[in-house]
Design a protein around this motif. Structure first.
Motif, PDB file in Angstrom:
ATOM      1  N   LEU A  14       0.809  -1.299   0.024  1.00 36.34           N
ATOM      2  CA  LEU A  14      -0.054   0.099   0.002  1.00 36.34           C
ATOM      3  C   LEU A  14       0.784   1.394   0.095  1.00 36.34           C
ATOM      4  N   LEU A  15       2.162   1.077  -0.209  1.00 33.80           N
ATOM      5  CA  LEU A  15       3.000   2.159  -0.053  1.00 33.80           C
ATOM      6  C   LEU A  15       3.424   2.418  -1.682  1.00 33.80           C
ATOM      7  N   ASP A  16       3.811   3.984  -1.916  1.00 33.95           N
ATOM      8  CA  ASP A  16       4.334   4.143  -3.226  1.00 33.95           C
ATOM      9  C   ASP A  16       5.492   4.954  -3.138  1.00 33.95           C
ATOM     10  N   PRO A  17       6.630   4.260  -3.090  1.00 37.36           N
ATOM     11  CA  PRO A  17       7.841   4.984  -3.240  1.00 37.36           C
ATOM     12  C   PRO A  17       8.190   5.858  -4.323  1.00 37.36           C
ATOM     13  N   LYS A  18       7.468   5.841  -5.076  1.00 42.69           N
ATOM     14  CA  LYS A  18       7.617   6.879  -6.379  1.00 42.69           C
ATOM     15  C   LYS A  18       6.544   8.089  -6.647  1.00 42.69           C
ATOM     16  N   PHE A  19       5.917   8.128  -5.627  1.00 40.34           N
ATOM     17  CA  PHE A  19       4.865   9.168  -5.495  1.00 40.34           C
ATOM     18  C   PHE A  19       5.704  10.461  -5.549  1.00 40.34           C
ATOM     19  N   ALA A 466       0.603   9.327   5.381  1.00 37.79           N
ATOM     20  CA  ALA A 466      -0.429   9.086   6.373  1.00 37.79           C
ATOM     21  C   ALA A 466      -0.849   7.913   6.251  1.00 37.79           C
ATOM     22  N   LEU A 467      -0.722   7.027   7.211  1.00 39.27           N
ATOM     23  CA  LEU A 467      -1.253   5.688   7.006  1.00 39.27           C
ATOM     24  C   LEU A 467      -2.618   5.373   7.740  1.00 39.27           C
ATOM     25  N   LEU A 468      -3.458   4.819   7.384  1.00 39.32           N
ATOM     26  CA  LEU A 468      -5.030   4.471   7.978  1.00 39.32           C
ATOM     27  C   LEU A 468      -4.999   3.182   8.416  1.00 39.32           C
ATOM     28  N   GLY A 476      -6.144 -10.765  17.757  1.00 38.20           N
ATOM     29  CA  GLY A 476      -4.726 -11.109  18.514  1.00 38.20           C
ATOM     30  C   GLY A 476      -3.738  -9.840  18.722  1.00 38.20           C
ATOM     31  N   ASP A 477      -2.497 -10.549  18.227  1.00 36.46           N
ATOM     32  CA  ASP A 477      -1.379  -9.348  18.244  1.00 36.46           C
ATOM     33  C   ASP A 477      -1.247  -8.524  16.941  1.00 36.46           C
ATOM     34  N   SER A 478      -2.001  -9.152  16.039  1.00 39.01           N
ATOM     35  CA  SER A 478      -2.132  -8.342  14.758  1.00 39.01           C
ATOM     36  C   SER A 478      -3.406  -7.677  14.543  1.00 39.01           C
ATOM     37  N   MET A 479      -3.805  -6.951  15.678  1.00 34.14           N
ATOM     38  CA  MET A 479      -5.253  -6.495  15.627  1.00 34.14           C
ATOM     39  C   MET A 479      -5.313  -4.995  14.826  1.00 34.14           C
ATOM     40  N   TRP A 480      -4.363  -4.544  14.449  1.00 35.77           N
ATOM     41  CA  TRP A 480      -4.257  -3.389  13.920  1.00 35.77           C
ATOM     42  C   TRP A 480      -3.872  -3.395  12.467  1.00 35.77           C
ATOM     43  N   GLU A 481      -4.907  -3.467  11.340  1.00 32.93           N
ATOM     44  CA  GLU A 481      -4.382  -3.583  10.030  1.00 32.93           C
ATOM     45  C   GLU A 481      -4.402  -2.264   9.110  1.00 32.93           C
ATOM     46  N   HIS A 482      -3.366  -2.265   8.692  1.00 35.78           N
ATOM     47  CA  HIS A 482      -2.931  -1.115   7.605  1.00 35.78           C
ATOM     48  C   HIS A 482      -3.886  -1.151   6.384  1.00 35.78           C
ATOM     49  N   ILE A 483      -4.887  -0.168   6.099  1.00 42.37           N
ATOM     50  CA  ILE A 483      -5.715  -0.640   5.383  1.00 42.37           C
ATOM     51  C   ILE A 483      -5.888   0.565   3.994  1.00 42.37           C
ATOM     52  N   ALA A 484      -5.166   1.632   4.232  1.00 47.72           N
ATOM     53  CA  ALA A 484      -4.866   2.554   3.165  1.00 47.72           C
ATOM     54  C   ALA A 484      -3.926   3.618   3.553  1.00 47.72           C
ATOM     55  N   THR A 485      -3.348   4.153   2.385  1.00 44.36           N
ATOM     56  CA  THR A 485      -2.365   5.182   2.642  1.00 44.36           C
ATOM     57  C   THR A 485      -2.585   6.297   2.067  1.00 44.36           C
TER      58      THR A 485
END
Length: 586
Positions: A14-19, A466-468, A476-485
């Protein structure tokens, strides 16, 4: 059980290093204005509400409330105590906001009131605070602009000092309807002599239905209070009511009873240890180590029991609650080590180091009762050794190959004051933290409801982006999911010194922020371009472009509310409600 230390796992896809950047678009956006019959019920901060926490909780309050269960439906309260709703289906036929409820109490008669607040835990229920300290649980029936929308009070109670509704959820448990609410106070704290004199309280209230065949009633099942020293950036209850998540600069702890805490945070324990007078003071040279222990008046040699061994030391003082015993950091010459009572009324212990030149980081391993004091000769030697790294000039030689760091060259977006912000998940059964994430320099930006069935998302700055993040407790331990950038938006928003509100569309198609007066900025996600574009520097073809649009509202009034749907932006001032058409969704 200690809380698990977790981290936020970024989805690299979900990241764009070329932005590259946002391109300013001059395409006009349709903007419609509704003039209000009565002004918004704005509450100004009083003279006794002078802290940063008061400003965050009440001074920067968003008076416009979005209904996540029905797109393009917003609510606000006016000075007449009316809860007004605007539901948009067609922009060109906007009608006046519709009154759906009127607060039974005269909110203007209360001098200590705060802003009225509301939240929508389900598609047919609402929780409302009138700002005077009274809570309402309301069955709304079908909302979303329905002509049959009629709000009915099912429960109301005076809870004390004025508060705002932070969050609420609704669910069925054991065939009983339960609504969990999170309420926020900023209260006077007479015991806080070093801080602002206030503390922040989050009260978790459980209201449940009562089995009654004749009449449906609701009552408070449980009330739990958590105290902290800063207004939380984010606070929300899990959908099933099993937990609570709080992101804050300073930690929150559960208050079990009046003035007693079940669990003391690590930060408070460390602060208490630092403020406690040391039992002993110790110094060292390259050859020996000296420990000084204060004695009570009248102490004699017979009251001292000191034992030396090559790797262990113990000290007992009769008539005093002082006991030192434990392994030493390094070996000593125990036969040459001595102790003596000085004229000053203190006991001085001298330990001869076995390995001369070795500097000890601690005296007795793990002992926190003492305080290390560096002797003046050592302090001067260290200062001389570091002199070449410092200078009275900010940048004494800017022309050299690697100039010194100049703090004045830092941009405002590089300076983060709240670098110790943490995100904690608390269990509803024990009210203890089960998972902790140190957010560090990941600056909190805003929160938004992407799906009404789930907890609100929160947006953090990661480097320039800015990551949503969507909380999902069941994972569980992965209870926060990166869904948009939102590319580069973490950097861009830092330049907006007058920004007041920040949000995004529930489908992440755009982000928007507004300043205190007039101006609104929209940042769209990159979209394919129909024409062929090339990067001038690199000569490569550009396939996607992210657009920035700026709107200047025709008003001189401060912006009081700001909400976004997938299609529209809603901007509220004291006397007007603006509707901006951002997207056309088929």
């Amino acid at each position: 059980m200690e809380a698990a230390n977790c981290s936020l796992q970024v989805n690299r896809q979900l990241l764009d290093p070329k932005f590259e950047s946002y391109k300013l678009s001059l395409d006009p956006l349709p903007c419609y204005t509704l003039q209000l019959d009565s002004a918004v019920a704005e509450v100004k901060l009083r003279d006794d509400q002078y802290t940063l926490d008061h400003m965050r909780a009440f001074g920067m309050y968003n008076y416009l409330h979005c209904d996540p269960w029905y797109q393009d439906s917003v609510y606000f309260v006016d000075q007449l105590g009316r809860v007004l709703n605007l539901h948009v289906t067609l922009d060109t036929t906007l009608g006046k906001p519709n009154e759906v409820f009127r607060l039974p109490t005269d909110v203007n008669a209360c001098d200590t009131r705060v802003c009225a607040s509301m939240h929508f835990p389900s598609s047919s229920w609402a929780t409302v605070s009138d700002g005077t300290g009274r809570l309402y649980l309301i069955r709304t029936g079908s909302r979303g602009g329905s002509s049959s929308e009629k709000w009915e009070i099912m429960f109301n109670k005076e809870l004390g000092d004025p508060f705002v509704v932070q969050h609420s959820v609704s669910f069925i448990n054991s065939d009983l309807h339960t609504i969990e609410l999170l309420l926020l106070w900023v209260e006077k704290d007479e015991s806080d002599l070093k801080g602002s004199g206030f503390h922040v309280s989050l009260e978790w209230v459980s209201i449940t239905s009562v089995n009654n065949t004749n009449d449906e009633k609701y009552e408070i099942l449980k009330r739990r209070v958590m105290n902290g020293k800063s207004v939380p950036h984010y606070a929300a209850i899990e959908s099933g009511g099993n937990g609570l998540m709080i992101a804050s600069y300073k930690p929150f702890t559960y208050k079990s009873g009046e003035g007693s805490h079940i669990e003391e945070s690590e930060e408070e324990k460390m602060e208490e240890d630092e403020n406690r007078d040391p039992v002993y003071i110790w110094q060292q040279t390259v050859e020996d180590l000296t420990v000084t222990v204060p004695l009570s008046e009248g102490s004699a040699k017979e009251d001292v029991e000191a034992t030396f061994s090559p790797s262990h030391f113990s000290l007992q003082l009769k008539g005093q609650a002082i006991a030192l015993s434990g392994p030493l950091h390094a070996a000593i010459d125990h036969e040459s080590s001595t102790w003596a009572i000085k004229d000053s009324g203190s006991l001085e212990v001298t330990l001869m180091k076995k390995d001369e030149g070795l500097m000890w980081p601690e005296f007795i391993v793990g002992d926190k009762q003492g305080k290390y004091v560096m002797n003046p000769d050592q302090s001067a030697a260290i200062a001389d050794g570091l002199m070449h790294l410092t200078s009275e000039d900010l940048n004494p030689d800017p022309d050299k190959e690697q100039p010194a760091c100049n703090a004045q060259e830092l941009e405002e977006c590089d300076i983060l004051l709240e670098d110790s912000t943490s995100l904690c998940r608390f269990s509803s059964s024990s009210m203890k933290a089960t998972h902790v994430v140190n957010l560090g320099s990941n600056q909190y930006l805003f929160s938004v409801v992407a799906s009404p069935e789930e907890m609100p998302c929160f947006c953090l700055r990661h480097d320039v982006d800015a990551l949503l993040w969507q909380p999902r407790a069941a994972q569980g331990d992965s209870m926060w999911e990166h869904i948009a950038t939102f590319n580069a938006l973490g950097y861009v928003q830092a330049s907006k010194q007058d920004k007041k509100f920040f949000t995004c569309a529930p489908n992440y198609s755009y982000a928007a922020l507004c300043e205190c007066l007039r101006r609104v900025f929209i940042y769209r996600q990159p979209t394919p371009v129909a024409t062929v574009l090339y990067n001038r520097k690199e000569g490569r073809q550009v396939g996607q472009v992210a657009k920035q649009q700026v709107i200047s509202l025709e008003t001189n009034e401060p912006i009081l509310g700001f909400q976004a749907s997938n299609e529209r932006l809603f901007v509220l001032t004291s006397k007007n409600l603006f509707v901006v058409k951002v997207n056309s969704v088929e």
